[in-house]
Design a protein around this motif. Structure first.
Motif, PDB file in Angstrom:
ATOM      1  N   LEU A   1       0.820  -1.209   0.000  1.00  0.00           N
ATOM      2  CA  LEU A   1       0.000   0.000   0.000  1.00  0.00           C
ATOM      3  C   LEU A   1       0.856   1.261   0.000  1.00  0.00           C
ATOM      4  O   LEU A   1       0.542   2.245  -0.689  1.00  0.00           O
ATOM      5  N   LEU A   2       1.937   1.259   0.760  1.00  0.00           N
ATOM      6  CA  LEU A   2       2.810   2.429   0.822  1.00  0.00           C
ATOM      7  C   LEU A   2       3.501   2.689  -0.512  1.00  0.00           C
ATOM      8  O   LEU A   2       3.863   3.828  -0.819  1.00  0.00           O
ATOM      9  N   ALA A   3       3.667   1.635  -1.301  1.00  0.00           N
ATOM     10  CA  ALA A   3       4.246   1.805  -2.639  1.00  0.00           C
ATOM     11  C   ALA A   3       3.221   2.355  -3.625  1.00  0.00           C
ATOM     12  O   ALA A   3       3.581   2.671  -4.773  1.00  0.00           O
ATOM     13  N   ARG A   4       1.978   2.500  -3.180  1.00  0.00           N
ATOM     14  CA  ARG A   4       0.881   3.004  -4.024  1.00  0.00           C
ATOM     15  C   ARG A   4       0.154   4.111  -3.267  1.00  0.00           C
ATOM     16  O   ARG A   4      -0.959   3.913  -2.750  1.00  0.00           O
ATOM     17  N   PRO A   5       0.757   5.287  -3.150  1.00  0.00           N
ATOM     18  CA  PRO A   5       0.192   6.366  -2.317  1.00  0.00           C
ATOM     19  C   PRO A   5      -1.236   6.745  -2.677  1.00  0.00           C
ATOM     20  O   PRO A   5      -2.036   7.069  -1.784  1.00  0.00           O
ATOM     21  N   GLN A   6      -1.588   6.697  -3.960  1.00  0.00           N
ATOM     22  CA  GLN A   6      -2.954   7.057  -4.342  1.00  0.00           C
ATOM     23  C   GLN A   6      -3.959   6.053  -3.795  1.00  0.00           C
ATOM     24  O   GLN A   6      -5.046   6.428  -3.332  1.00  0.00           O
ATOM     25  N   LEU A   7      -3.601   4.791  -3.839  1.00  0.00           N
ATOM     26  CA  LEU A   7      -4.469   3.755  -3.292  1.00  0.00           C
ATOM     27  C   LEU A   7      -4.581   3.907  -1.774  1.00  0.00           C
ATOM     28  O   LEU A   7      -5.667   3.760  -1.192  1.00  0.00           O
ATOM     29  N   LEU A   8      -3.469   4.213  -1.132  1.00  0.00           N
ATOM     30  CA  LEU A   8      -3.480   4.406   0.314  1.00  0.00           C
ATOM     31  C   LEU A   8      -4.412   5.563   0.692  1.00  0.00           C
ATOM     32  O   LEU A   8      -5.213   5.453   1.642  1.00  0.00           O
ATOM     33  N   ALA A   9      -4.322   6.656  -0.045  1.00  0.00           N
ATOM     34  CA  ALA A   9      -5.186   7.808   0.226  1.00  0.00           C
ATOM     35  C   ALA A   9      -6.658   7.452   0.016  1.00  0.00           C
ATOM     36  O   ALA A   9      -7.534   7.902   0.773  1.00  0.00           O
ATOM     37  N   ARG A  10      -6.920   6.635  -0.977  1.00  0.00           N
ATOM     38  CA  ARG A  10      -8.292   6.224  -1.263  1.00  0.00           C
ATOM     39  C   ARG A  10      -8.855   5.386  -0.117  1.00  0.00           C
ATOM     40  O   ARG A  10     -10.012   5.549   0.285  1.00  0.00           O
ATOM     41  N   LEU A  11      -8.035   4.514   0.436  1.00  0.00           N
ATOM     42  CA  LEU A  11      -8.505   3.674   1.535  1.00  0.00           C
ATOM     43  C   LEU A  11      -8.782   4.497   2.785  1.00  0.00           C
ATOM     44  O   LEU A  11      -9.673   4.156   3.576  1.00  0.00           O
ATOM     45  N   ARG A  12      -8.024   5.558   3.001  1.00  0.00           N
ATOM     46  CA  ARG A  12      -8.288   6.432   4.137  1.00  0.00           C
ATOM     47  C   ARG A  12      -9.694   7.019   4.050  1.00  0.00           C
ATOM     48  O   ARG A  12     -10.378   7.180   5.058  1.00  0.00           O
ATOM     49  N   GLU A  13     -10.090   7.342   2.838  1.00  0.00           N
ATOM     50  CA  GLU A  13     -11.387   7.993   2.636  1.00  0.00           C
ATOM     51  C   GLU A  13     -12.529   6.996   2.539  1.00  0.00           C
ATOM     52  O   GLU A  13     -13.659   7.314   2.897  1.00  0.00           O
ATOM     53  N   GLU A  14     -12.261   5.798   2.045  1.00  0.00           N
ATOM     54  CA  GLU A  14     -13.307   4.796   1.839  1.00  0.00           C
ATOM     55  C   GLU A  14     -13.029   3.582   2.716  1.00  0.00           C
ATOM     56  O   GLU A  14     -12.586   2.540   2.253  1.00  0.00           O
ATOM     57  N   ARG A  15     -13.317   3.723   4.004  1.00  0.00           N
ATOM     58  CA  ARG A  15     -13.019   2.642   4.941  1.00  0.00           C
ATOM     59  C   ARG A  15     -13.848   1.384   4.650  1.00  0.00           C
ATOM     60  O   ARG A  15     -13.480   0.287   5.069  1.00  0.00           O
TER      61      ARG A  15
END
Length: 394
Positions: A247-261
């Motif tokens: 996930l850390l290698a994919r910052p956009q995906l990480l940010a998306r998961l923060r918003e869409e729990r």
């Protein structure tokens, strides 16, 4: 790799096993291979073949069905009588006993306590700076959870991480034997303590099955504790670490998961598919000549089923090398399949999901402190896991 070459689980293979399995799958479904201890094996790499083999009763987990080529480490009898070394009817007798400790209802009831443990670990970390999330979070979370489930008090929890690392990724000839002896002695002492002072925990329940109901032998009791402790800790540590690294290698995906729990549960299963630490299912032995992927495996030969390769098979998964939290058709094999499907899968899913949510709530910023290709991995062909996960937090 030419077809007549033996697959070698060497440093080049371990550096990028996904790339190696991509090549192997494209060549043919089953390869001859040799393990680091010198055992010749048949390596199965494609999804359909792996899934079918996981449920094939002709492939035995009982080492008494091994031919002369098997050289794997032999546990002492007191630890060897566990579910990963037996077939029916012993497996069918013991599995329901252990399954009672890992029902979905029981582990779901642990969710608030798991979150409390995760929050406590994270509260002890700095607000900003660099943190090794393996040492500070991924390792202590599952060991605390499994020890509480079993009823092991904090003062009595030894260094399981050191023992399991030395067993699964030894760095010297003596590592495995010393680690196994240390764990065996500890489990004997633990069983004696629980007999003297039982509680409302899984160990006490298993002792009751042994001493009162007579449904287990003493060796089966100690072996069950060995399995629950090891499996309940080792794979979860590395799944949390591997998943975070992905996930850390994919910052956009990480940010998306923060918003869409709401995506977290499906993300957990996708991480298990995409970067499971379980590279290979436990070895199996053909009890008769068995045809797998058009290849005949002679009776007595050892078979290794690559879960990691199967879960990246483009013949089963669309865009298998893409980490997709919204993947709807995801029958991954990260927890196995068939009669030996992982008993602890419900607990592992909750630990990973709760751990990710707690991290997102604790830190608004998470980033790898080193490039992804500089992360260091354990030298194991069976279980892929990080030695450390340096992360910048804020």
């Amino acid at each position: 790799m030419p077809d007549d070459d033996l697959v070698q689980f060497d440093a080049r293979f371990l550096d990028d096993p996904d790339a190696a399995y991509t090549v192997l799958r494209s060549e043919k479904p089953v390869h001859r291979a040799i393990t680091p201890d010198g055992s010749p094996v048949w390596l199965v790499t494609r999804y359909d073949d792996v899934r079918a083999a996981l449920a094939d009763p002709r492939l035995s987990l009982d080492k008494r069905n091994a031919g002369t080529g098997y050289r794997g480490f032999d546990l002492p009898p007191e630890l060897d009588a566990n579910l990963l070394n037996m077939d029916a009817p012993d497996h069918s007798r013991l599995r329901p006993i252990l399954r009672r400790g890992f029902t979905r209802a029981r582990v779901e009831g642990l969710r608030p306590r798991i979150r409390e443990i995760a929050d406590g670990l994270l509260a002890a970390l700095p607000d900003t700076g660099e943190v090794d999330l393996i040492e500070a979070f991924a390792a202590p979370l599952p060991i605390t959870v499994i020890c509480e489930l079993l009823g092991i008090p904090p003062a009595g929890r030894p260094d399981f991480r050191s023992w399991t690392d030395r067993m699964l990724a030894p760095t010297s000839a003596d590592d495995v034997g010393l680690a196994v002896k240390s764990l065996w002695r500890y489990l004997l002492e633990l069983a004696a303590a629980k007999r003297a002072d039982p509680g409302e925990d899984l160990i006490s329940a298993l002792i009751d099955e042994r001493d009162v109901e007579g449904r287990m032998s003493e060796a089966e009791l100690i072996s069950a504790l060995f399995l629950v402790l090891g499996a309940g800790y080792e794979n979860v540590v590395h799944q949390i670490g591997n998943g975070l690294a992905a996930l850390l290698a994919r910052p956009q995906l990480l940010a998306r998961l923060r918003e869409e729990r709401a995506l977290l549960p499906s993300t957990v299963d996708e991480l298990v598919r995409f970067c499971s630490p379980s590279q290979l299912a436990i070895r199996r032995f053909a009890t008769v000549d068995v045809t797998i992927g058009g290849i005949t495996v002679p009776a007595g030969d050892t078979v290794m089923l690559s879960l990691a390769s199967a879960d990246r098979d483009p013949g089963r998964f669309a865009d298998p090398d893409v980490l997709d939290p919204r993947r709807e058709d995801n029958p991954h094999l990260g927890f196995g399949h068939g009669p030996h499907y992982c008993l602890g899968a419900p607990l592992a899913r909750i630990e990973i999901e709760v751990g990710l949510a707690a991290l997102f709530d604790r830190y608004s910023e998470l980033a790898l402190a080193v490039p992804h290709d500089r992360l260091r991995w354990r030298p194991s062909f069976r279980n892929r896991g990080l030695l450390a996960l340096p992360v910048s937090v804020a």
